[in-house]
Design a protein around this motif. Structure first.
Motif, PDB file in Angstrom:
ATOM      1  N   LEU A  93     -32.893   6.238   2.860  1.00  0.00           N
ATOM      2  CA  LEU A  93     -31.588   5.849   2.340  1.00  0.00           C
ATOM      3  C   LEU A  93     -30.509   6.911   2.478  1.00  0.00           C
ATOM      4  N   ASP A  94     -30.853   8.054   3.072  1.00  0.00           N
ATOM      5  CA  ASP A  94     -29.800   9.039   3.333  1.00  0.00           C
ATOM      6  C   ASP A  94     -30.113   9.779   4.624  1.00  0.00           C
ATOM      7  N   VAL A  95     -29.146  10.552   5.071  1.00  0.00           N
ATOM      8  CA  VAL A  95     -29.239  11.167   6.397  1.00  0.00           C
ATOM      9  C   VAL A  95     -30.296  12.268   6.469  1.00  0.00           C
ATOM     10  N   LYS A  96     -30.688  12.833   5.330  1.00  0.00           N
ATOM     11  CA  LYS A  96     -31.622  13.955   5.340  1.00  0.00           C
ATOM     12  C   LYS A  96     -33.072  13.540   5.077  1.00  0.00           C
ATOM     13  N   THR A  97     -33.305  12.265   4.827  1.00  0.00           N
ATOM     14  CA  THR A  97     -34.667  11.791   4.585  1.00  0.00           C
ATOM     15  C   THR A  97     -35.518  11.945   5.845  1.00  0.00           C
ATOM     16  N   LEU A 111     -21.894  14.368   9.837  1.00  0.00           N
ATOM     17  CA  LEU A 111     -22.473  13.321   8.994  1.00  0.00           C
ATOM     18  C   LEU A 111     -23.779  13.769   8.343  1.00  0.00           C
ATOM     19  N   GLU A 112     -24.408  14.807   8.892  1.00  0.00           N
ATOM     20  CA  GLU A 112     -25.630  15.324   8.280  1.00  0.00           C
ATOM     21  C   GLU A 112     -25.359  15.909   6.890  1.00  0.00           C
ATOM     22  N   GLU A 113     -24.081  16.172   6.596  1.00  0.00           N
ATOM     23  CA  GLU A 113     -23.706  16.706   5.280  1.00  0.00           C
ATOM     24  C   GLU A 113     -23.275  15.605   4.323  1.00  0.00           C
ATOM     25  N   MET A 114     -23.472  14.366   4.702  1.00  0.00           N
ATOM     26  CA  MET A 114     -23.008  13.231   3.907  1.00  0.00           C
ATOM     27  C   MET A 114     -23.531  13.259   2.468  1.00  0.00           C
ATOM     28  N   THR A 115     -24.751  13.742   2.282  1.00  0.00           N
ATOM     29  CA  THR A 115     -25.332  13.758   0.936  1.00  0.00           C
ATOM     30  C   THR A 115     -24.592  14.707   0.000  1.00  0.00           C
ATOM     31  N   ASP A 116     -23.796  15.621   0.551  1.00  0.00           N
ATOM     32  CA  ASP A 116     -23.049  16.577  -0.268  1.00  0.00           C
ATOM     33  C   ASP A 116     -21.635  16.094  -0.582  1.00  0.00           C
ATOM     34  N   TRP A 117     -21.220  14.973   0.002  1.00  0.00           N
ATOM     35  CA  TRP A 117     -19.872  14.483  -0.225  1.00  0.00           C
ATOM     36  C   TRP A 117     -19.774  13.719  -1.539  1.00  0.00           C
ATOM     37  N   ALA A 118     -18.547  13.618  -2.052  1.00  0.00           N
ATOM     38  CA  ALA A 118     -18.298  12.815  -3.250  1.00  0.00           C
ATOM     39  C   ALA A 118     -18.133  11.356  -2.823  1.00  0.00           C
ATOM     40  N   ALA A 146     -18.800   7.354  -4.186  1.00  0.00           N
ATOM     41  CA  ALA A 146     -19.160   6.510  -5.335  1.00  0.00           C
ATOM     42  C   ALA A 146     -20.198   5.461  -4.953  1.00  0.00           C
ATOM     43  N   PHE A 147     -19.989   4.800  -3.825  1.00  0.00           N
ATOM     44  CA  PHE A 147     -20.913   3.775  -3.340  1.00  0.00           C
ATOM     45  C   PHE A 147     -21.163   4.035  -1.856  1.00  0.00           C
ATOM     46  N   GLY A 148     -22.419   3.855  -1.430  1.00  0.00           N
ATOM     47  CA  GLY A 148     -22.682   4.054  -0.008  1.00  0.00           C
ATOM     48  C   GLY A 148     -24.157   4.166   0.294  1.00  0.00           C
ATOM     49  N   GLU A 149     -24.443   4.339   1.569  1.00  0.00           N
ATOM     50  CA  GLU A 149     -25.823   4.497   2.032  1.00  0.00           C
ATOM     51  C   GLU A 149     -25.806   5.050   3.443  1.00  0.00           C
ATOM     52  N   GLY A 150     -26.778   5.914   3.727  1.00  0.00           N
ATOM     53  CA  GLY A 150     -26.905   6.444   5.072  1.00  0.00           C
ATOM     54  C   GLY A 150     -28.299   6.206   5.614  1.00  0.00           C
ATOM     55  N   PHE A 151     -28.592   6.818   6.730  1.00  0.00           N
ATOM     56  CA  PHE A 151     -29.937   6.817   7.305  1.00  0.00           C
ATOM     57  C   PHE A 151     -30.013   7.979   8.287  1.00  0.00           C
ATOM     58  N   PRO A 152     -31.207   8.497   8.556  1.00  0.00           N
ATOM     59  CA  PRO A 152     -31.327   9.635   9.474  1.00  0.00           C
ATOM     60  C   PRO A 152     -30.882   9.249  10.880  1.00  0.00           C
ATOM     61  N   LEU A 153     -29.958  10.004  11.424  1.00  0.00           N
ATOM     62  CA  LEU A 153     -29.422   9.668  12.740  1.00  0.00           C
ATOM     63  C   LEU A 153     -30.466   9.832  13.840  1.00  0.00           C
ATOM     64  N   GLU A 195     -28.042  13.167  19.113  1.00  0.00           N
ATOM     65  CA  GLU A 195     -27.960  14.616  19.005  1.00  0.00           C
ATOM     66  C   GLU A 195     -26.826  15.009  18.065  1.00  0.00           C
ATOM     67  N   PRO A 196     -26.861  16.236  17.510  1.00  0.00           N
ATOM     68  CA  PRO A 196     -25.816  16.670  16.582  1.00  0.00           C
ATOM     69  C   PRO A 196     -24.400  16.589  17.144  1.00  0.00           C
ATOM     70  N   ALA A 197     -24.267  16.737  18.464  1.00  0.00           N
ATOM     71  CA  ALA A 197     -22.932  16.721  19.068  1.00  0.00           C
ATOM     72  C   ALA A 197     -22.420  15.309  19.350  1.00  0.00           C
ATOM     73  N   ALA A 198     -23.252  14.303  19.135  1.00  0.00           N
ATOM     74  CA  ALA A 198     -22.833  12.916  19.410  1.00  0.00           C
ATOM     75  C   ALA A 198     -21.631  12.545  18.545  1.00  0.00           C
ATOM     76  N   LEU A 199     -20.716  11.787  19.116  1.00  0.00           N
ATOM     77  CA  LEU A 199     -19.522  11.347  18.397  1.00  0.00           C
ATOM     78  C   LEU A 199     -19.770   9.962  17.805  1.00  0.00           C
TER      79      LEU A 199
END
Length: 286
Positions: free
Chosen positions: A32-36, A162-169, A171-178, A184-188
């Motif tokens: 459920l988040d980018v760092k999982t 976006l890998e830092e998304m879990t540190d942002w403020a 209120a509602f949302g969801e991510g997933f590991p890219l 790659e980290p440089a992907a736009l």
């Protein structure tokens, strides 16, 4: 804490000793988040005979999986509309909400892996084309007036940001590991940023839906939000050529990013907090 499972119950390219189709139940926990780390999350697989294709048997398989899992699911996602009634009934009997969703990213990857590595090793393997899942499009619905944004913009972020998304403020949302999309980290990563004074109500409303993807329909000349697997909402009508060109560029950027994109909601360009932020993936481009 929310624990969401992804579920598939369908026939595989396998037959038993009597030539009957073999079915399979797959369940895996959603990251459920980018760092999982997806590989660290629970998953379970069980083959079924064609005579066991019913909600009662699926319920029993789910009970077995739940007994083995570190945490039971609070919600289950699935993508096959053809199995809607059976899956929904089995989950209801267990007191677990089940929803049609395009957000079965880990399950989709696992299925592809099993198609390449697991099923060909089975003695009843029957090679052939794997039919793709298609969703009948529904007519776009108009967003309620209270949920329309006043301004919007196409934006781009690097995957590394976006890998830092879990540190942002947020209120509602969801991510997933890219890395599930092989980026790659440089992907736009392209996205749509909506500004509205009703940012929190709009984000809260969207959080109650299964957000699927943002897309541009060149025939309708509309920017659309898909929820569930095929419910579409009109985010904006693009009546000018410059706006349509921007939307086409957004689509091209999605294609380059394996369908990955994001939807964000803010009260104004001056605020650093997000009322809503969702990482999404267009399954047709994955």
């Amino acid at each position: 804490m929310t624990t969401i499972w992804e579920l598939d119950f369908y026939s595989r390219p396998l037959v038993d000793e009597n030539g009957k189709k073999i079915w399979e139940v797959l369940v895996c926990e959603s990251p459920l988040d980018v760092k999982t780390q997806p590989d660290a999350l629970f998953r379970y697989a069980e083959y079924c005979a064609s005579t066991e294709v019913n909600s009662a048997h699926l319920q029993q398989v789910l009970k077995t999986a739940i007994a083995q899992a570190p945490k039971p699911p609070t919600r289950i996602r699935f993508f096959r509309q053809a199995m809607n009634n059976m899956i929904t009934k089995a989950c209801e009997e267990l007191g677990i909400p089940a929803v049609l969703s395009l957000r079965t990213y880990r399950l989709t990857q696992w299925l592809e892996q099993r198609m390449q590595e697991e099923y060909p090793q089975h003695p009843g393997f029957q090679p052939g084309t794997n039919p793709s899942v298609s969703f009948a499009e529904t007519a776009p619905q108009v967003l309620p007036d209270a949920l329309r944004g006043e301004k919007w913009a196409f934006v781009t972020l690097e995957a590394a940001a976006l890998e830092e998304m879990t540190d942002w403020a947020i209120a509602f949302g969801e991510g997933f590991p890219l890395r599930l999309a092989g980026l790659e980290p440089a992907a736009l990563i392209p996205g749509l940023l909506i500004f509205t004074t009703r940012a929190t109500p709009m984000a809260a409303w969207m959080s109650g839906l299964e957000l699927g993807m943002v897309s541009f329909d060149p025939e309708l000349k509309q920017l659309l939000l898909t929820t569930g697997v095929n419910n579409r909402w009109i985010l904006a009508s693009l009546n000018s050529s410059p706006l349509q060109t921007e939307a086409k560029n957004f689509t091209t950027a999605k294609q380059i990013a394996q369908g990955v994109h994001f939807l964000a909601i803010q009260a104004s360009p001056d605020t650093e907090a997000f009322a809503g932020f969702w990482l999404l993936q267009d399954p047709k481009l994955a």
